[in-house]
Design a protein around this motif. Structure first.
Motif, short mmCIF file in Angstrom:
data_model
loop_
_atom_site.label_atom_id
_atom_site.label_comp_id
_atom_site.label_asym_id
_atom_site.label_seq_id
_atom_site.Cartn_x
_atom_site.Cartn_y
_atom_site.Cartn_z
N GLN A 120 7.16 17.10 1.83
CA GLN A 120 6.49 16.33 2.88
C GLN A 120 5.24 15.64 2.34
O GLN A 120 5.00 14.47 2.61
N ILE A 121 4.46 16.36 1.57
CA ILE A 121 3.22 15.79 1.01
C ILE A 121 3.55 14.64 0.06
O ILE A 121 2.97 13.55 0.15
N THR A 122 4.49 14.87 -0.83
CA THR A 122 4.90 13.83 -1.78
C THR A 122 5.46 12.62 -1.04
O THR A 122 5.10 11.47 -1.35
N SER A 123 6.30 12.87 -0.06
CA SER A 123 6.93 11.77 0.70
C SER A 123 5.91 10.97 1.49
O SER A 123 5.99 9.74 1.54
N LEU A 124 4.96 11.65 2.12
CA LEU A 124 3.94 10.95 2.90
C LEU A 124 3.14 10.00 2.01
O LEU A 124 2.94 8.83 2.36
N LYS A 125 2.71 10.50 0.88
CA LYS A 125 1.94 9.65 -0.04
C LYS A 125 2.76 8.45 -0.50
O LYS A 125 2.27 7.31 -0.52
N MET A 126 4.00 8.71 -0.88
CA MET A 126 4.86 7.63 -1.37
C MET A 126 5.18 6.62 -0.26
O MET A 126 5.15 5.41 -0.49
N LEU A 127 5.48 7.12 0.93
CA LEU A 127 5.79 6.23 2.06
C LEU A 127 4.60 5.35 2.38
O LEU A 127 4.74 4.14 2.55
N PHE A 128 3.42 5.95 2.46
CA PHE A 128 2.24 5.16 2.79
C PHE A 128 1.97 4.10 1.73
O PHE A 128 1.74 2.93 2.05
N LYS A 132 2.10 0.22 2.51
CA LYS A 132 0.86 -0.53 2.29
C LYS A 132 1.11 -1.71 1.36
O LYS A 132 0.68 -2.83 1.64
N GLU A 133 1.84 -1.45 0.29
CA GLU A 133 2.11 -2.50 -0.70
C GLU A 133 3.05 -3.58 -0.14
O GLU A 133 2.79 -4.77 -0.29
N LYS A 134 4.10 -3.17 0.53
CA LYS A 134 5.12 -4.12 0.98
C LYS A 134 4.82 -4.77 2.32
O LYS A 134 5.24 -5.89 2.58
N HIS A 135 4.10 -4.05 3.19
CA HIS A 135 3.91 -4.55 4.56
C HIS A 135 2.45 -4.55 5.01
O HIS A 135 2.17 -4.74 6.19
N ASN A 136 1.55 -4.28 4.08
CA ASN A 136 0.12 -4.26 4.37
C ASN A 136 -0.25 -3.31 5.52
O ASN A 136 -1.14 -3.59 6.32
N VAL A 137 0.46 -2.19 5.59
CA VAL A 137 0.18 -1.18 6.62
C VAL A 137 -1.16 -0.53 6.30
O VAL A 137 -1.45 -0.22 5.15
#
Length: 169
Positions: A120-128, A132-137
């Motif tokens: 979960q921790i790894t996935s959250l960091k990677m997802l964010f 952020k990079e692709k959609h400027n979230v």
């Protein structure tokens, strides 16, 4: 005297002695494993065991708050939606290390809930980072992302003999 007991007003015998069904109550686990409990342990018990337990609880509480955020406008910084701040990353890294270096008493291997938290921790960091990079979230409100992991963590305390101990290296 009554005001001195306020830090632990949520904790009662029902938090410590539970039926199997009651052990599935995420809210009760969140109350017991809260920053308030950690503060009370540090304030009222001046020994290393209490300090270690308070540190353990605080790491869990911070991870839980980051993993269960609803709004970027929350009053407390650590309860705000995940935005990859230094404090949030440190909180996740501390929990990652805690799960990686902890052993459930009576068990030789890492348990499923520990592996789930690491993922979960790894996935959250990677997802964010990806969003952020692709959609400027700017942030992720994580409460919907992590309900299964949080419930699994709570359920992991279902057996009385399964308590966490920190491996000292």
């Amino acid at each position: 005297m009554k005001s001195e007991m306020m830090p632990v007003f949520k904790i009662n015998k029902g938090h410590l002695e539970m039926t199997s069904q009651e052990k599935q109550n995420v809210r009760r686990a969140a109350q017991l494993l809260s920053r308030t409990t950690a503060i009370a342990l540090r304030r009222y018990f001046q020994n290393q065991t209490a300090i270690d337990l308070a540190n353990f609880i605080e790491k869990i509480d911070l991870w839980f708050s980051i993993s269960n955020s609803y709004s970027p406008l929350a009053k407390l910084d650590y309860k705000k939606s995940y935005s990859g701040t230094e404090d949030q990353i440190k909180g996740l890294d501390d929990m990652f290390e805690l799960m990686l270096n902890s052993t459930v008493l009576g068990k030789n291997n890492m348990q499923t809930f520990q592996k789930s938290i690491l993922m979960q921790i790894t996935s959250l960091k990677m997802l964010f980072n990806d969003m952020k990079e692709k959609h400027n979230v700017k942030f992720l409100s994580t409460y919907k992302l992590n309900q299964d992991v949080l419930k699994t963590f709570s359920l992991s305390f279902d057996k009385e003999e399964e308590f966490m101990t920190i491996r000292h290296q």
